[in-house]
Scaffold this active site. Structure first.
Site, PDB file in Angstrom:
ATOM      1  N   GLY A 272       0.839  -1.186   0.000  1.00 18.99           N
ATOM      2  CA  GLY A 272       0.000   0.000   0.000  1.00 18.99           C
ATOM      3  C   GLY A 272       0.877   1.240   0.000  1.00 18.99           C
ATOM      4  N   GLU A 275       7.178   3.721   4.303  1.00 16.38           N
ATOM      5  CA  GLU A 275       7.353   4.878   5.176  1.00 16.38           C
ATOM      6  C   GLU A 275       8.700   5.584   5.064  1.00 16.38           C
ATOM      7  OE1 GLU A 275       6.991   1.646   6.125  1.00 16.38           O
ATOM      8  OE2 GLU A 275       8.408   1.109   7.697  1.00 16.38           O
ATOM      9  N   GLU A 307       1.616   5.632   7.737  1.00 15.76           N
ATOM     10  CA  GLU A 307       2.986   5.926   7.298  1.00 15.76           C
ATOM     11  C   GLU A 307       3.604   7.034   8.144  1.00 15.76           C
ATOM     12  OE1 GLU A 307       4.244   3.730   5.434  1.00 15.76           O
ATOM     13  OE2 GLU A 307       2.266   2.864   5.051  1.00 15.76           O
TER      14      GLU A 307
HETATM   15 ZN   LIG Z   1       3.644  -0.085   7.995  1.00 13.35          ZN
END
Ligand SMILES: [Zn+2]
Length: 844
Positions: A272, A275, A307
């Site tokens: 998805g 970070e 994130e």
């Molecule tokens: Zn994560």
């Protein structure tokens, strides 16, 4: 990362040709030997479309001894240590041996590195909409050595300085603020100390939106062909970003320390998001180019918050080793949900979590492959990758929520702040964190940790009306290992017949024994843990199941509706509840649900059980009608209406109706067939065999975007013809090389079924799959290898023969660890579905 199911790195001890995966003992030894002072990287992205030049200068202090450098280049030009050349032929299996006498050294590596197309390393892609090229870096979790030479482990942190040459029309963003010093030449500011897995670079003709908040420069970027969609979403994304920064600063009192905060939406991203400090990367399907549901927007908001939570949990303090992955993911998942729910417009974040994530975690925790939240036991990086699952995310988040409720915010947050302060820009372990909480005033956390963090599997909770007890069944453990002693503080929603939910009453129950007495009225609903306060698989009893449709219709509380679904799903999973009951529940629920995330994330599960209902065709028709009632009853043009209409398409088996919708006819008022809906209709028509390849090709030619490419693949592979299944298959074998999203869409289409199950033309691929899987690592690697196995697994062939074939396959001793894990999990699911058929459809 915020999202599911990554897979392995390319290493495998089984194959002497592939790069080695770093073992924990090697990491401990190297961390004891070296202190890395700085990395200086010079990357030239203009030399070719297949490779780039990578010059790495590392300043390192050694305690004196032998070690190795990680790098996986296309070719290695030279290596110098303190100016003296090393023999480049020493590079083997991704490692270059180094002898570093005690003292400070400079290591310089001049290499040619590969652009990749599998979402790892420096990924390069071509936008089908306009032919432009885009690059982004994904160093997680062992891909950094395909970008630069490094000591690739989380606890050898150092500041990075990057110098980048790129085509003149490109923009560049990265971990440090990027400045264009002359056309095509970029200097990036030196970063704070970073782990190797955080290093990224986003370069290409990206469209960039800039802003600042509270002294932090903000950036959003996406492909040029998504510029309009990014601009349309920018205010929502920037507002979320500002709100989340303010809340994290308020909660922790420690400012974000990494300079700029860029959020780059990049093509063909596997997870998805990731970070990376200063430059978070997201999959660019999160820039919505078609109308979308509120559920998808809420999920995106949670991802933004997740994130950002990592900037503290993971980036300021990083796990010393991958077995403490939960220190990253469980915290980011928990804080992401909490902050989204408390300070953004998406205050239903926890409800979405119930509908989307809880079953993911519960199922993972009940598989034979389950593991504890903390200390997953990973011995090498490859093995640790298997723990990016529902346990590290959803279960870990639920356990932290329980801990936060028990400790209170003062202690919970003070412990976190102590942890960030003591280990700032360094690394830590679970014991460090537990120590921080105990210093902050938590009582001894040993009991809590034993019950919830270091033991695997959920308890099963159920009410036995006849005996008048609530029963707790601990998960099975290995012989000689005592099951975890857990106490559950839950409530019990009890309603007499005809009461509905609002007329019911709620009782608190402390479950501190294998069974505790409860009083329930005859014949009414009993719903255990209706707000999901504890981590356990809860099953509805036989009297309650037929009353659930009335309960979801009556209750105003979306949390209760989500809990009803989770309990029904657990009941079906354990073959205690007939899938016909899921159809009954969905039929009553579709017209009353107001949180569209429920439809988005739960309805596909209902559809997946259609072939196992007593009358699949009638079940499908009932669901389609209920979804259309919901779509007509919703506000025209609303996200809820869109979610209901998407559900109607998923259940529809009337080709003439789908064709009419595609042509803009007979639609509920307010529904507009845009690109996303058009492909949804085409995929459904394809699965029903009611369209053909030529029509699908024409739809792709009409609007050749990245979304169209993927959905075209899904649709073609869904056609019930031998040619279509061969089209899907040659993408898996590598006979046709396609990017990651197209590969998984092909697998999805291959096993997509009409209403009754998979098409006969797909069935030969059960044996083909069993034969091909052991050699798949020759074709696919890393993340894509595991997702390909999952995508092409014969999930809709629910037969004893397929279970046997897959069990035999998973038992082979020559499989890559990530492949075996996916096979075991998928086969466990298949076994459970077969048990449902045996229990309710009379099969043996
Ligand atoms: Zn994560």
């Amino acid at each position: 990362m915020p999202d599911q199911s990554p897979a392995s790195g390319p290493g495998s001890a089984a194959d002497p040709g592939r790069p080695l995966s770093l073992r924990r003992a090697e990491a401990v030894h190297r961390a004891g030997l070296l202190e890395v002072e700085s990395y200086d990287l010079t990357l030239d992205l203009t030399t070719s479309e297949e490779t780039f030049d990578s010059l790495t200068r590392i300043v390192v202090t050694s305690a004196g001894g032998s070690t190795f450098l990680d790098l996986k280049p296309t070719s290695l030009r030279s290596v110098h240590v303190d100016g003296a050349p090393l023999d480049v032929a020493l590079l083997q299996r991704g490692r270059l041996p180094l002898d570093l006498p005690a003292g400070r050294h400079e290591v310089v590596v001049d290499a040619v590195m590969p652009f990749r197309n599998d979402g790892e390393g420096l990924h390069r892609s071509v936008d089908p909409a306009d032919g432009r090229h885009y690059v982004y870096g994904m160093s997680f979790m062992d891909a950094a050595p395909t970008v630069f030479a490094c000591f690739d482990q989380p606890d050898l942190k150092a500041p990075y300085t990057l110098h980048v040459t790129a085509p003149q029309e490109w923009t560049v963003v990265g971990n440090g603020a990027a400045t264009q010093v002359e056309p095509g030449r970029w200097e990036l500011a030196t970063t704070q100390p970073l782990s190797t897995y955080f290093v990224t670079l986003v370069a290409g003709p990206y469209h960039v939106v800039r802003d600042t908040h509270d002294g932090i420069p903000l950036g959003l970027s996406a492909r040029a062909s998504l510029a309009g969609a990014l601009e349309a979403d920018a205010e929502e994304l920037l507002t979320l970003t500002r709100q989340c920064f303010d809340e994290f600063h308020r909660l922790f009192g420690i400012r974000y320390p990494f300079g700029e905060y860029n959020q780059a939406f990049v093509p063909e991203f596997n997870a998805g998001a990731m970070e990376n400090p200063g430059c978070v990367t997201f999959r660019d399907t999160l820039v919505f180019s078609s109308r979308t549901t509120r559920g998808m927007r809420t999920q995106r908001a949670i991802t933004v918050a997740h994130e950002m939570a990592h900037q503290w949990f993971g980036n300021i303090v990083t796990p010393r080793w991958w077995d403490d992955l939960w220190l990253n993911e469980s915290f980011a998942e928990y804080m992401g949900n909490r902050v989204t729910a408390s300070v953004t417009q998406f205050d239903e974040a926890w409800v979405l979590n119930s509908f989307q994530r809880r079953q993911w975690g519960l199922l993972a925790d009940q598989r034979p492959t389950t593991h504890p939240v903390a200390g997953n036991g990973a011995d090498d990086a490859l093995e640790a990758l298997q723990s990016f699952d529902g346990i590290s995310y959803a279960k870990g988040s639920a356990i932290l929520r329980q801990l936060n409720a028990r400790l209170g915010d003062d202690v919970f947050l003070a412990g976190a702040v102590d942890h960030f302060t003591r280990h700032r820009f360094g690394n830590a372990t679970m014991h460090d964190l537990l120590g921080s909480w105990e210093r902050a005033g938590a009582a001894d956390l040993g009991t809590f940790s034993d019950a919830w963090l270091t033991t695997a599997g959920p308890d099963l909770l159920e009410v036995d009306r006849t005996a008048g007890v609530l029963r707790r069944t601990a998960p099975a453990t290995a012989e000689g290992v005592a099951p975890a002693e857990r106490t559950h503080a839950v409530s019990l929603l009890v309603a007499a017949p005809g009461d509905g939910a609002e007329g019911g009453s709620v009782h608190e129950v402390q479950v501190d024994a294998a069974q505790v007495p409860v009083t329930v009225p005859d014949g009414g609903v009993v719903l255990l843990d209706p707000v999901e306060a504890t981590w356990a698989a809860t099953l509805p009893d036989a009297t309650t199941v037929p009353l659930l449709p009335a309960l979801v219709s009556a209750t105003e509380d979306a949390r209760v509706r989500a809990a009803v679904w989770n309990q029904l799903r657990s009941g079906v999973h354990h073959a205690r509840v007939d899938p016909d009951a899921a159809v009954d529940l969905a039929e009553a629920w579709l017209p009353v649900e107001t949180v569209d995330a429920g439809l988005v994330y739960t309805f596909p599960w209902v559809l997946s059980y259609l072939p196992h209902t007593s009358d699949p065709a009638t079940s499908a028709d009932r669901l389609q009608e209920a979804a259309l009632v919901a779509a007509r009853g919703a506000e025209p043009g609303s996200p809820l209406q869109l979610a209901a209409f998407q559900s109607a398409i998923g259940a529809c088996r009337a080709a003439d109706l789908l064709v009419a919708w595609l042509g803009g006819e007979r639609l509920p008022e307010g529904v507009d067939v845009d690109l996303e809906l058009r492909w949804r209709l085409l995929v459904r028509l394809a699965a029903l065999g009611a369209t053909d390849r030529a029509a699908l090709d024409a739809a792709l030619d009409a609007e050749p975007t990245a979304v169209s490419r993927v959905e075209h693949t899904r649709a073609v592979a869904s056609l019930p013809t031998a040619e279509a299944k061969a089209f899907a298959w040659e993408r898996l074998t590598g006979a046709v090389s396609v990017p990651n999203y197209e590969l998984t869409a092909a697998g999805d289409g291959l096993w997509r079924s009409g209403t009754d199950g998979p098409d006969g033309v797909a069935l030969p691929y059960v044996q083909e799959f069993a034969a091909l899987v052991p050699t798949l690592p020759d074709v696919h690697s890393g993340w894509v290898l595991a997702t390909a196995v999952e995508a092409f697994y014969p999930r809709s062939s629910v037969t004893a023969a397929t279970v046997t074939a897959m069990t035999t396959l998973a038992a082979r001793d020559d499989l890559d660890g990530s492949v075996r894990r996916r096979l075991l999990d998928a086969t466990d699911e298949l076994t459970h579905r077969l048990a449902v058929r045996r229990a309710f459809r009379g099969e043996d």
